[in-house]
Design an enzyme around this catalytic site. Structure first.
Site, mmCIF file in Angstrom:
data_model
loop_
_atom_site.group_PDB
_atom_site.id
_atom_site.type_symbol
_atom_site.label_atom_id
_atom_site.label_comp_id
_atom_site.label_asym_id
_atom_site.label_seq_id
_atom_site.Cartn_x
_atom_site.Cartn_y
_atom_site.Cartn_z
ATOM 1 N N GLU A 138 0.820 -1.199 0.000
ATOM 2 C CA GLU A 138 0.000 0.000 0.000
ATOM 3 C C GLU A 138 0.857 1.253 0.000
ATOM 4 O O GLU A 138 2.010 1.238 0.421
ATOM 5 C CB GLU A 138 -0.896 0.000 1.236
ATOM 6 C CG GLU A 138 -0.108 -0.068 2.499
ATOM 7 C CD GLU A 138 -0.898 -0.660 3.659
ATOM 8 O OE1 GLU A 138 -1.830 -1.440 3.390
ATOM 9 O OE2 GLU A 138 -0.578 -0.332 4.787
ATOM 10 N N CYS A 148 3.366 8.329 1.393
ATOM 11 C CA CYS A 148 4.031 7.306 2.202
ATOM 12 C C CYS A 148 4.174 6.044 1.344
ATOM 13 O O CYS A 148 3.193 5.567 0.782
ATOM 14 C CB CYS A 148 3.161 7.040 3.432
ATOM 15 S SG CYS A 148 3.736 5.693 4.440
ATOM 16 N N CYS A 198 7.108 -7.575 6.727
ATOM 17 C CA CYS A 198 8.348 -7.089 7.336
ATOM 18 C C CYS A 198 8.907 -8.163 8.254
ATOM 19 O O CYS A 198 8.156 -8.863 8.930
ATOM 20 C CB CYS A 198 8.082 -5.814 8.140
ATOM 21 S SG CYS A 198 9.574 -5.118 8.890
ATOM 22 N N CYS A 212 7.823 -6.279 14.985
ATOM 23 C CA CYS A 212 7.409 -5.401 16.091
ATOM 24 C C CYS A 212 5.994 -5.788 16.546
ATOM 25 O O CYS A 212 5.119 -6.056 15.715
ATOM 26 C CB CYS A 212 7.452 -3.939 15.667
ATOM 27 S SG CYS A 212 9.094 -3.437 15.110
ATOM 28 N N CYS A 220 2.689 -3.881 15.244
ATOM 29 C CA CYS A 220 2.652 -3.516 13.820
ATOM 30 C C CYS A 220 2.081 -4.649 12.963
ATOM 31 O O CYS A 220 2.541 -5.792 13.035
ATOM 32 C CB CYS A 220 4.051 -3.161 13.357
ATOM 33 S SG CYS A 220 4.142 -2.858 11.578
ATOM 34 N N GLY A 255 7.085 -2.480 5.634
ATOM 35 C CA GLY A 255 8.457 -2.923 5.458
ATOM 36 C C GLY A 255 9.502 -2.042 6.102
ATOM 37 O O GLY A 255 9.241 -0.911 6.496
ATOM 38 N N GLU A 256 10.696 -2.600 6.217
ATOM 39 C CA GLU A 256 11.828 -1.901 6.818
ATOM 40 C C GLU A 256 12.787 -1.505 5.678
ATOM 41 O O GLU A 256 13.479 -2.359 5.107
ATOM 42 C CB GLU A 256 12.519 -2.848 7.824
ATOM 43 C CG GLU A 256 13.878 -2.405 8.311
ATOM 44 C CD GLU A 256 13.935 -0.976 8.839
ATOM 45 O OE1 GLU A 256 13.195 -0.641 9.775
ATOM 46 O OE2 GLU A 256 14.729 -0.183 8.302
ATOM 47 N N SER A 312 12.364 6.041 7.294
ATOM 48 C CA SER A 312 12.095 5.652 8.683
ATOM 49 C C SER A 312 12.622 4.243 8.914
ATOM 50 O O SER A 312 12.407 3.341 8.108
ATOM 51 C CB SER A 312 10.580 5.676 8.922
ATOM 52 O OG SER A 312 10.283 5.197 10.214
ATOM 53 N N SER A 354 12.351 4.763 14.630
ATOM 54 C CA SER A 354 11.250 4.230 15.423
ATOM 55 C C SER A 354 11.839 3.740 16.738
ATOM 56 O O SER A 354 12.453 2.681 16.781
ATOM 57 C CB SER A 354 10.584 3.077 14.673
ATOM 58 O OG SER A 354 9.982 3.568 13.500
ATOM 59 N N LEU A 355 11.661 4.528 17.771
ATOM 60 C CA LEU A 355 12.326 4.214 19.034
ATOM 61 C C LEU A 355 11.390 3.419 19.950
ATOM 62 O O LEU A 355 11.707 2.326 20.375
ATOM 63 C CB LEU A 355 12.795 5.513 19.691
ATOM 64 C CG LEU A 355 13.937 5.379 20.676
ATOM 65 C CD1 LEU A 355 15.174 4.784 20.025
ATOM 66 C CD2 LEU A 355 14.282 6.743 21.276
ATOM 67 N N HIS A 356 10.272 4.019 20.279
ATOM 68 C CA HIS A 356 9.175 3.346 20.981
ATOM 69 C C HIS A 356 9.482 2.873 22.403
ATOM 70 O O HIS A 356 8.618 2.264 23.046
ATOM 71 C CB HIS A 356 8.635 2.151 20.174
ATOM 72 C CG HIS A 356 8.295 2.472 18.755
ATOM 73 N ND1 HIS A 356 7.749 3.664 18.364
ATOM 74 C CD2 HIS A 356 8.427 1.749 17.610
ATOM 75 C CE1 HIS A 356 7.561 3.668 17.049
ATOM 76 N NE2 HIS A 356 7.974 2.529 16.577
ATOM 77 N N ASN A 391 -2.255 2.669 16.836
ATOM 78 C CA ASN A 391 -3.457 2.341 16.093
ATOM 79 C C ASN A 391 -3.748 0.851 16.327
ATOM 80 O O ASN A 391 -2.890 0.028 16.019
ATOM 81 C CB ASN A 391 -3.157 2.580 14.607
ATOM 82 C CG ASN A 391 -4.341 3.090 13.864
ATOM 83 O OD1 ASN A 391 -4.992 4.028 14.309
ATOM 84 N ND2 ASN A 391 -4.624 2.476 12.743
ATOM 85 N N CYS A 394 0.178 1.517 9.160
ATOM 86 C CA CYS A 394 1.160 0.658 8.528
ATOM 87 C C CYS A 394 0.687 -0.778 8.252
ATOM 88 O O CYS A 394 0.431 -1.543 9.157
ATOM 89 C CB CYS A 394 2.340 0.642 9.480
ATOM 90 S SG CYS A 394 3.733 -0.286 8.966
HETATM 91 N N1 SAH Z 1 9.877 -0.150 9.244
HETATM 92 C C1 SAH Z 1 10.037 1.243 9.383
HETATM 93 C C2 SAH Z 1 9.068 2.070 8.565
HETATM 94 C C3 SAH Z 1 7.643 1.630 8.484
HETATM 95 S S1 SAH Z 1 6.656 1.760 9.927
HETATM 96 C C4 SAH Z 1 9.987 1.632 10.827
HETATM 97 O O1 SAH Z 1 9.594 0.835 11.652
HETATM 98 O O2 SAH Z 1 10.384 2.754 11.135
HETATM 99 C C5 SAH Z 1 6.300 3.482 10.124
HETATM 100 C C6 SAH Z 1 5.994 3.881 11.555
HETATM 101 O O3 SAH Z 1 4.691 3.415 11.951
HETATM 102 C C7 SAH Z 1 6.980 3.299 12.550
HETATM 103 O O4 SAH Z 1 7.388 4.269 13.474
HETATM 104 C C8 SAH Z 1 6.153 2.233 13.210
HETATM 105 O O5 SAH Z 1 6.660 1.890 14.452
HETATM 106 C C9 SAH Z 1 4.798 2.850 13.251
HETATM 107 N N2 SAH Z 1 3.703 1.901 13.465
HETATM 108 C C10 SAH Z 1 3.593 0.654 13.005
HETATM 109 N N3 SAH Z 1 2.447 0.084 13.407
HETATM 110 C C11 SAH Z 1 1.802 1.026 14.134
HETATM 111 C C12 SAH Z 1 0.557 1.056 14.837
HETATM 112 N N4 SAH Z 1 -0.238 -0.011 14.862
HETATM 113 N N5 SAH Z 1 0.223 2.174 15.486
HETATM 114 C C13 SAH Z 1 1.038 3.252 15.470
HETATM 115 N N6 SAH Z 1 2.218 3.292 14.837
HETATM 116 C C14 SAH Z 1 2.607 2.182 14.179
HETATM 117 FE FE1 SF4 Z 2 8.667 -3.603 10.345
HETATM 118 FE FE2 SF4 Z 2 8.541 -0.996 10.930
HETATM 119 FE FE3 SF4 Z 2 6.432 -2.635 11.363
HETATM 120 FE FE4 SF4 Z 2 8.602 -2.848 12.898
HETATM 121 S S1 SF4 Z 2 7.237 -1.083 12.750
HETATM 122 S S2 SF4 Z 2 7.489 -4.565 11.978
HETATM 123 S S3 SF4 Z 2 10.202 -2.413 11.435
HETATM 124 S S4 SF4 Z 2 7.310 -2.100 9.397
#
Ligand code: SAH
Ligand code: SF4
Length: 394
Positions: free
Chosen positions: A89, A146, A153, A157, A160, A202-203, A234, A258-260, A334, A377
């Site tokens: 997407e 985007c 991926c 995570c 995600c 994806g990463e 990202s 993406s630190l989290h 989300n 995502c």
């Molecule tokens: N893989 C890369 C880029 C794609 S994800 C990365 O992780 O940075 C883009 C952003 O959306 C990342 O910061 C990811 O952690 C965040 N993300 C993924 N799933 C999410 C969700 N369910 N709610 C909020 N943010 C989310």
């Molecule tokens: Fe992959 Fe980014 Fe989702 Fe983590 S947040 S699973 S790195 S797409």
């Protein structure tokens, strides 16, 4: 190299056996990259015979847009099907700040909440593209697109949808760029593509070669011609590739991390990649990134209720980031179908933000745009949406 990923020089070479000349390569590149035209018959400055041979290459077979979902805020989510049947997407997000917005924000935003696209490059870093040339008509609406870099991926995570799905395959540079061509072809007359963020499925740094080629194509002056500072990559924190990105693109390229979480235990639980590249080495990589003056790294922090959202964790985060030029985007998680994890309430979000603001950071709460069309995502591609319309082919 697949057609959509070719440079003008590579096109020149590819056209020789078809009877073309090197300058035809440049013309063809411009048709594809600057104008999103993939139908050889419409490339009127190419010789007729060459156009007929090019038609046989089926330039438009890279992808089909099989579904377009429009949210109340005019965010459009495109579901794209690749030749092997896999789907990814890409999302078009019209700007709320800067230029005109199509619609007012549907949700009243508390002060300091920012309804802009997640991590879209700041206009406070803008050098005033319109200065001196302001047209009589209103400025175009600035759209952030985007894009996805993989089907699924491998990073796994916990919050995600793409991570839960696992990696199906990498995308080629042509498949990344074709998302932009398809997206741009769907823009309204009053919109202009302004920023690209690599924040879809994806990463990107796990698919480094294709991502790097796509970046070069997106920046090519005779193509889409976006400057590096209008593009943000990202990453979940692949340390060697962060260094490589800095070396290859010189730090002007936007970098989002993406630190989290602000401690290794919490982060490893949410993001398995942290076991390989823990926070210490990740922070060193950020310090070493060749950031030009006045540019900042974006820190993305998805707030997950009960996991990483306490004020104590906000204080830890403030300490961890000290001395690194950053701005922080807080994204309430989300919800996804595959997990019971969810976002904290608004009070918790604002309390977290307050700690970071008080510690002197620029810190925004980012609503994920287009929630009503599953724009988070990986969500749409994983819903198993059936093809409805076909709208590409410029
Ligand atoms: N893989 C890369 C880029 C794609 S994800 C990365 O992780 O940075 C883009 C952003 O959306 C990342 O910061 C990811 O952690 C965040 N993300 C993924 N799933 C999410 C969700 N369910 N709610 C909020 N943010 C989310
Ligand atoms: Fe992959 Fe980014 Fe989702 Fe983590 S947040 S699973 S790195 S797409």
């Amino acid at each position: 190299m697949p057609p959509i990923a070719r440079t003008p020089e590579e096109w020149g070479e590819a056209l020789l056996p078809l009877g073309g000349r090197p300058f035809h390569g440049r013309q063809l590149f411009r048709w594809i990259q600057a104008r999103s035209v993939l139908d050889a018959e419409r490339m009127t400055d190419l010789p007729k015979g060459l156009r007929a041979k090019l038609a046989g290459l089926e330039l438009d077979r890279t992808m089909q847009v099989v579904d377009v979902r429009r949210a109340a805020d005019n965010t459009r989510k495109l579901l794209v099907r690749l030749p092997d049947g896999a789907t990814v997407e890409t999302v078009l997000i019209p700007g709320v700040t800067g230029g005109r917005s199509t619609l007012p924000s549907p949700v009243p935003m508390p002060s300091e909440m920012d309804a802009d696209a997640a991590a879209a490059p700041d206009d406070d870093e803008d050098e005033g593209e319109y200065a001196g040339t302001r047209p009589a008509s209103p400025e175009p609406i600035r759209v952030t697109q985007c894009v996805s870099t993989q089907v699924g991926c491998a990073m796994g995570c916990a919050f995600c949808a793409s991570g839960v799905a696992g990696l199906k395959r990498h995308l080629g540079a042509d498949e990344i760029v074709a998302q932009v061509l398809a997206g741009r072809a769907l823009l309204q007359d009053d919109e202009r593509l302004r920023n690209i963020v690599f924040m879809g499925m994806g990463e990107p740094l796990h698919n480094y070669e294709a991502t790097a080629r796509a970046l070069r194509l997106l920046m090519h002056p005779e193509g889409i011609a976006l400057s590096a500072r209008r593009i943000t990559v990202s990453t979940s924190g692949l340390v060697p590739e962060i260094a490589r990105l800095g070396a290859d693109f010189g730090g002007n390229l936007g970098l989002a991390i993406s630190l989290h979480a602000a401690d290794d235990e919490t982060r490893s639980r949410l993001m398995p990649i942290n076991r390989k590249y823990p926070l210490g080495v990740l922070m060193d990589a950020l310090r070493a990134y060749p950031l030009p003056r006045r540019r900042r790294i974006t820190i993305e922090y998805t707030l997950v209720a009960g996991r990483n959202d306490s004020p104590g964790e906000a204080r830890k985060l403030a300490k961890l980031l000290r001395g690194i030029p950053v701005k922080v985007n807080l994204i309430p998680m989300n919800p996804i179908a595959a997990s019971t994890l969810g976002p904290p309430g608004l009070t918790g979000v604002l309390a977290f933000q307050r700690v970071l603001c008080d510690a002197g950071y620029s810190c925004f709460v980012r609503r994920r745009r287009g929630d009503d069309v599953s724009a988070a995502c990986g969500q749409l591609a994983l819903l198993g949406v059936k093809p409805k319309v076909r709208v590409d082919r410029a």
